[in-house]
Design a protein around this motif. Structure first.
Motif, PDB file in Angstrom:
ATOM      1  N   MET A 115      43.007   6.197  14.840  1.00 21.01           N
ATOM      2  CA  MET A 115      44.373   6.630  14.866  1.00 21.01           C
ATOM      3  C   MET A 115      44.698   7.455  13.634  1.00 21.01           C
ATOM      4  N   SER A 116      44.180   7.077  12.511  1.00 17.20           N
ATOM      5  CA  SER A 116      44.483   7.840  11.318  1.00 17.20           C
ATOM      6  C   SER A 116      43.850   9.225  11.381  1.00 17.20           C
ATOM      7  N   ARG A 117      42.689   9.326  12.059  1.00 11.43           N
ATOM      8  CA  ARG A 117      42.029  10.624  12.181  1.00 11.43           C
ATOM      9  C   ARG A 117      42.870  11.578  13.024  1.00 11.43           C
ATOM     10  N   SER A 118      43.380  11.136  14.148  1.00 10.50           N
ATOM     11  CA  SER A 118      44.187  12.007  15.009  1.00 10.50           C
ATOM     12  C   SER A 118      45.520  12.323  14.335  1.00 10.50           C
ATOM     13  N   GLY A 119      46.047  11.388  13.567  1.00  9.00           N
ATOM     14  CA  GLY A 119      47.278  11.640  12.814  1.00  9.00           C
ATOM     15  C   GLY A 119      47.060  12.719  11.767  1.00  9.00           C
ATOM     16  N   ALA A 120      45.906  12.711  11.104  1.00 10.35           N
ATOM     17  CA  ALA A 120      45.593  13.726  10.098  1.00 10.35           C
ATOM     18  C   ALA A 120      45.418  15.078  10.751  1.00 10.35           C
ATOM     19  N   ALA A 121      44.746  15.106  11.912  1.00 13.79           N
ATOM     20  CA  ALA A 121      44.550  16.374  12.617  1.00 13.79           C
ATOM     21  C   ALA A 121      45.885  16.917  13.088  1.00 13.79           C
ATOM     22  N   SER A 122      46.752  16.020  13.566  1.00 19.54           N
ATOM     23  CA  SER A 122      48.072  16.440  14.034  1.00 19.54           C
ATOM     24  C   SER A 122      48.891  16.995  12.875  1.00 19.54           C
ATOM     25  N   SER A 123      48.803  16.344  11.735  1.00 20.75           N
ATOM     26  CA  SER A 123      49.529  16.793  10.547  1.00 20.75           C
ATOM     27  C   SER A 123      49.024  18.163  10.089  1.00 20.75           C
ATOM     28  N   THR A 124      47.706  18.352  10.096  1.00 24.59           N
ATOM     29  CA  THR A 124      47.119  19.633   9.704  1.00 24.59           C
ATOM     30  C   THR A 124      47.528  20.725  10.680  1.00 24.59           C
ATOM     31  N   GLY A 125      47.598  20.397  11.960  1.00 24.68           N
ATOM     32  CA  GLY A 125      48.018  21.366  12.971  1.00 24.68           C
ATOM     33  C   GLY A 125      49.457  21.814  12.746  1.00 24.68           C
ATOM     34  N   ARG A 126      50.326  20.847  12.426  1.00 26.02           N
ATOM     35  CA  ARG A 126      51.730  21.189  12.159  1.00 26.02           C
ATOM     36  C   ARG A 126      51.852  22.046  10.909  1.00 26.02           C
ATOM     37  N   GLU A 127      51.093  21.719   9.880  1.00 28.30           N
ATOM     38  CA  GLU A 127      51.120  22.511   8.646  1.00 28.30           C
ATOM     39  C   GLU A 127      50.668  23.942   8.916  1.00 28.30           C
ATOM     40  N   GLY A 128      49.624  24.070   9.740  1.00 31.91           N
ATOM     41  CA  GLY A 128      49.144  25.401  10.103  1.00 31.91           C
ATOM     42  C   GLY A 128      50.180  26.187  10.882  1.00 31.91           C
ATOM     43  N   LEU A 129      50.861  25.492  11.801  1.00 30.77           N
ATOM     44  CA  LEU A 129      51.910  26.140  12.588  1.00 30.77           C
ATOM     45  C   LEU A 129      53.059  26.593  11.686  1.00 30.77           C
ATOM     46  N   VAL A 130      53.480  25.708  10.779  1.00 30.63           N
ATOM     47  CA  VAL A 130      54.564  26.050   9.846  1.00 30.63           C
ATOM     48  C   VAL A 130      54.143  27.231   8.969  1.00 30.63           C
ATOM     49  N   ARG A 131      52.922  27.212   8.491  1.00 27.82           N
ATOM     50  CA  ARG A 131      52.411  28.310   7.653  1.00 27.82           C
ATOM     51  C   ARG A 131      52.394  29.619   8.445  1.00 27.82           C
ATOM     52  N   GLY A 132      51.945  29.549   9.696  1.00 24.62           N
ATOM     53  CA  GLY A 132      51.898  30.746  10.545  1.00 24.62           C
ATOM     54  C   GLY A 132      53.282  31.310  10.812  1.00 24.62           C
ATOM     55  N   VAL A 133      54.224  30.421  11.124  1.00 23.55           N
ATOM     56  CA  VAL A 133      55.609  30.857  11.379  1.00 23.55           C
ATOM     57  C   VAL A 133      56.200  31.469  10.105  1.00 23.55           C
ATOM     58  N   THR A 134      55.915  30.877   8.964  1.00 24.39           N
ATOM     59  CA  THR A 134      56.411  31.401   7.692  1.00 24.39           C
ATOM     60  C   THR A 134      55.862  32.801   7.428  1.00 24.39           C
ATOM     61  N   ILE A 135      54.580  32.995   7.660  1.00 20.06           N
ATOM     62  CA  ILE A 135      53.963  34.310   7.434  1.00 20.06           C
ATOM     63  C   ILE A 135      54.572  35.355   8.368  1.00 20.06           C
ATOM     64  N   VAL A 136      54.761  34.998   9.632  1.00 24.52           N
ATOM     65  CA  VAL A 136      55.374  35.919  10.594  1.00 24.52           C
ATOM     66  C   VAL A 136      56.803  36.255  10.162  1.00 24.52           C
ATOM     67  N   ALA A 137      57.547  35.261   9.701  1.00 31.56           N
ATOM     68  CA  ALA A 137      58.930  35.490   9.265  1.00 31.56           C
ATOM     69  C   ALA A 137      58.971  36.415   8.049  1.00 31.56           C
ATOM     70  N   ILE A 138      58.078  36.204   7.108  1.00 27.38           N
ATOM     71  CA  ILE A 138      58.032  37.061   5.916  1.00 27.38           C
ATOM     72  C   ILE A 138      57.652  38.485   6.303  1.00 27.38           C
ATOM     73  N   ALA A 139      56.657  38.636   7.160  1.00 27.83           N
ATOM     74  CA  ALA A 139      56.248  39.973   7.611  1.00 27.83           C
ATOM     75  C   ALA A 139      57.395  40.672   8.335  1.00 27.83           C
ATOM     76  N   GLY A 140      58.108  39.934   9.170  1.00 29.31           N
ATOM     77  CA  GLY A 140      59.260  40.509   9.874  1.00 29.31           C
ATOM     78  C   GLY A 140      60.339  40.950   8.905  1.00 29.31           C
ATOM     79  N   ALA A 141      60.586  40.159   7.876  1.00 32.20           N
ATOM     80  CA  ALA A 141      61.592  40.510   6.871  1.00 32.20           C
ATOM     81  C   ALA A 141      61.184  41.766   6.101  1.00 32.20           C
ATOM     82  N   VAL A 142      59.902  41.880   5.790  1.00 29.38           N
ATOM     83  CA  VAL A 142      59.410  43.069   5.086  1.00 29.38           C
ATOM     84  C   VAL A 142      59.589  44.310   5.954  1.00 29.38           C
ATOM     85  N   VAL A 143      59.226  44.220   7.221  1.00 27.95           N
ATOM     86  CA  VAL A 143      59.374  45.357   8.137  1.00 27.95           C
ATOM     87  C   VAL A 143      60.848  45.720   8.289  1.00 27.95           C
ATOM     88  N   LEU A 144      61.699  44.727   8.482  1.00 34.01           N
ATOM     89  CA  LEU A 144      63.133  44.978   8.614  1.00 34.01           C
ATOM     90  C   LEU A 144      63.689  45.617   7.344  1.00 34.01           C
TER      91      LEU A 144
END
Length: 160
Positions: free
Chosen positions: A1-30
């Motif tokens: 259970m702790s292994r899947s929780g860690a993978a889930s946490s890493t997945g969310r962090e990656g998603l948040v990081r990806g969304v942040t990068i897209v938002a920053i790139a969009g702001a730069v273009v705008l």
């Protein structure tokens, strides 16, 4: 259970990081789009001849051409990152180059000092060497020069 929780946490962090990068790139273009629309897409500005900058008009002084020409030379000397290339008192022309602060782009500046009746007229042309748009730099070059020229002419006339 702790292994899947860690993978889930890493997945969310990656998603948040990806969304942040897209938002920053969009702001730069705008931001780039907004900046490009803030200035006309031109790279040559001349006093009295550039409708996009109606405030930039030739200066008229009640002084001798030689006094104003000398004041113009002094003004160019006092401009940061400007270099006089050639000056010709007999024709009333000064050629200089102005370098931008950050990217060191070069703009060619031509100053003409001529007699018009009882007045002396100073016209200025500033042109970028590269690019189609100057982000307003040529207009800033002219405004800064004319401001310094006013100071130099006033100084010359007060000492005359």
């Amino acid at each position: 259970m702790s292994r899947s929780g860690a993978a889930s946490s890493t997945g969310r962090e990656g998603l948040v990081r990806g969304v942040t990068i897209v938002a920053i790139a969009g702001a730069v273009v705008l931001g780039a789009v907004v900046l490009l629309r803030a200035w006309p897409l031109i790279n040559v500005v001349e006093t009295g001849r550039t409708p996009e900058y109606p405030d930039l008009q030739p200066r008229m002084y009640r002084a001798e051409v030689s006094q104003v020409f000398d004041a113009a030379l002094h003004a160019v000397d006092r401009m940061p990152r400007w270099t006089i290339l050639v000056y010709q008192p007999e024709s009333g022309e000064i050629k200089a180059e102005a370098r931008s602060l950050v990217f060191r782009f070069v703009d060619d500046v031509v100053i003409r000092v001529t007699s018009q009746g009882a007045s002396t007229v100073v016209s200025v042309r500033s042109a970028s060497r590269i690019g189609r748009g100057d982000f307003g730099q040529n207009a800033r070059n002219i405004r800064a020069f004319l401001q310094e020229l006013d100071r130099q002419v006033e100084r010359a006339l007060s000492h005359a």
